[in-house]
Design a protein around this motif. Sequence first.
Motif, PDB file in Angstrom:
ATOM      1  N   VAL A  67      30.737  84.571  80.791  1.00 29.16           N
ATOM      2  CA  VAL A  67      30.988  83.131  80.908  1.00 29.16           C
ATOM      3  C   VAL A  67      31.387  82.803  82.345  1.00 29.16           C
ATOM      4  CG1 VAL A  67      32.315  81.173  80.010  1.00 29.16           C
ATOM      5  CG2 VAL A  67      31.794  83.113  78.502  1.00 29.16           C
ATOM      6  N   PHE A  68      30.697  81.814  82.904  1.00 29.81           N
ATOM      7  CA  PHE A  68      31.079  81.350  84.234  1.00 29.81           C
ATOM      8  C   PHE A  68      31.214  79.836  84.217  1.00 29.81           C
ATOM      9  CE2 PHE A  68      26.458  81.559  84.256  1.00 29.81           C
ATOM     10  CZ  PHE A  68      26.066  80.381  84.873  1.00 29.81           C
ATOM     11  N   SER A  69      32.018  79.334  85.133  1.00 30.47           N
ATOM     12  CA  SER A  69      32.282  77.903  85.204  1.00 30.47           C
ATOM     13  C   SER A  69      32.184  77.450  86.657  1.00 30.47           C
ATOM     14  CB  SER A  69      33.681  77.611  84.646  1.00 30.47           C
ATOM     15  OG  SER A  69      33.913  76.227  84.596  1.00 30.47           O
ATOM     16  N   ILE A  70      31.656  76.237  86.846  1.00 25.41           N
ATOM     17  CA  ILE A  70      31.520  75.671  88.186  1.00 25.41           C
ATOM     18  C   ILE A  70      32.027  74.238  88.166  1.00 25.41           C
ATOM     19  CG2 ILE A  70      29.922  75.030  90.039  1.00 25.41           C
ATOM     20  CD1 ILE A  70      28.110  77.355  88.988  1.00 25.41           C
ATOM     21  N   GLU A  71      32.968  73.952  89.061  1.00 19.26           N
ATOM     22  CA  GLU A  71      33.530  72.611  89.230  1.00 19.26           C
ATOM     23  C   GLU A  71      32.733  71.871  90.297  1.00 19.26           C
ATOM     24  OE1 GLU A  71      36.361  71.351  87.728  1.00 19.26           O
ATOM     25  OE2 GLU A  71      36.843  73.179  86.621  1.00 19.26           O
ATOM     26  N   ILE A  72      32.439  70.626  90.036  1.00 21.85           N
ATOM     27  CA  ILE A  72      31.728  69.771  90.992  1.00 21.85           C
ATOM     28  C   ILE A  72      32.674  68.656  91.388  1.00 21.85           C
ATOM     29  CG2 ILE A  72      29.703  68.321  91.361  1.00 21.85           C
ATOM     30  CD1 ILE A  72      28.466  69.842  88.899  1.00 21.85           C
ATOM     31  N   THR A  73      32.907  68.514  92.694  1.00 25.79           N
ATOM     32  CA  THR A  73      33.785  67.442  93.176  1.00 25.79           C
ATOM     33  C   THR A  73      33.017  66.546  94.127  1.00 25.79           C
ATOM     34  OG1 THR A  73      34.662  68.917  94.870  1.00 25.79           O
ATOM     35  CG2 THR A  73      35.939  68.724  92.877  1.00 25.79           C
ATOM     36  N   ASP A  74      33.411  65.280  94.150  1.00 22.20           N
ATOM     37  CA  ASP A  74      32.751  64.316  95.026  1.00 22.20           C
ATOM     38  C   ASP A  74      33.323  64.416  96.441  1.00 22.20           C
ATOM     39  OD1 ASP A  74      35.083  62.749  95.226  1.00 22.20           O
ATOM     40  OD2 ASP A  74      34.422  61.333  93.707  1.00 22.20           O
ATOM     41  N   PRO A  75      32.763  63.676  97.390  1.00 23.13           N
ATOM     42  CA  PRO A  75      33.227  63.783  98.779  1.00 23.13           C
ATOM     43  C   PRO A  75      34.705  63.456  98.984  1.00 23.13           C
ATOM     44  CG  PRO A  75      31.109  62.688  98.706  1.00 23.13           C
ATOM     45  CD  PRO A  75      31.578  62.824  97.283  1.00 23.13           C
ATOM     46  N   ASP A  76      35.303  62.710  98.076  1.00 22.59           N
ATOM     47  CA  ASP A  76      36.731  62.379  98.175  1.00 22.59           C
ATOM     48  C   ASP A  76      37.619  63.433  97.511  1.00 22.59           C
ATOM     49  OD1 ASP A  76      36.165  59.981  99.519  1.00 22.59           O
ATOM     50  OD2 ASP A  76      35.888  58.919  97.604  1.00 22.59           O
ATOM     51  N   GLY A  77      37.000  64.464  96.931  1.00 22.11           N
ATOM     52  CA  GLY A  77      37.753  65.523  96.267  1.00 22.11           C
ATOM     53  C   GLY A  77      38.040  65.257  94.803  1.00 22.11           C
ATOM     54  N   ALA A  78      37.526  64.150  94.272  1.00 28.63           N
ATOM     55  CA  ALA A  78      37.741  63.824  92.858  1.00 28.63           C
ATOM     56  C   ALA A  78      36.760  64.622  91.988  1.00 28.63           C
ATOM     57  CB  ALA A  78      37.540  62.328  92.618  1.00 28.63           C
TER      58      ALA A  78
END
Length: 142
Positions: A118-129
């Motif tokens: 199991v792997f997980s990837i977080e995606i954040t916008d240019p503002d870090g949200a």
Amino acid sequence: MTEDEALALVGHRFPSSTRVIEHWESFLLTDCTGHAQLPDGQVHPVALFHVPIQGAGTSIAELFALGGVDGAGSVGLDGYDWEYHGVLREGVEYRFDGGVIEVERLVDDRGRTYDRFVFSIEITDPDGAPAARITDHWRLRR
């Protein structure tokens, strides 16, 4: 791969990077689903099958190698969880960070050994949200 080697993969971090989903890519992905193009530069959810992996600085082939398998015939998809915190849009430079969060050695009802990977990837916008998170559950046949 021994069980200890497989279990040691927990905590492995992908290189991480940024990535933009271009209009042409979003257009083709949406077209492949047979769905109408989304308005206002929205990206079709099907992009989450491969964009986060590329964005995190890895590839399907590298994930296979990490897990100690040599191809699609030895990998099965046990499921995936996608969490959206907002709408993904074309032309935005998102950041991708992730890694292996769980590995478990199991035996199926036919006595064949496999690893639940199991792997997980977080995606954040240019503002870090937070923009989205994927968690993929693979079955690596031994």
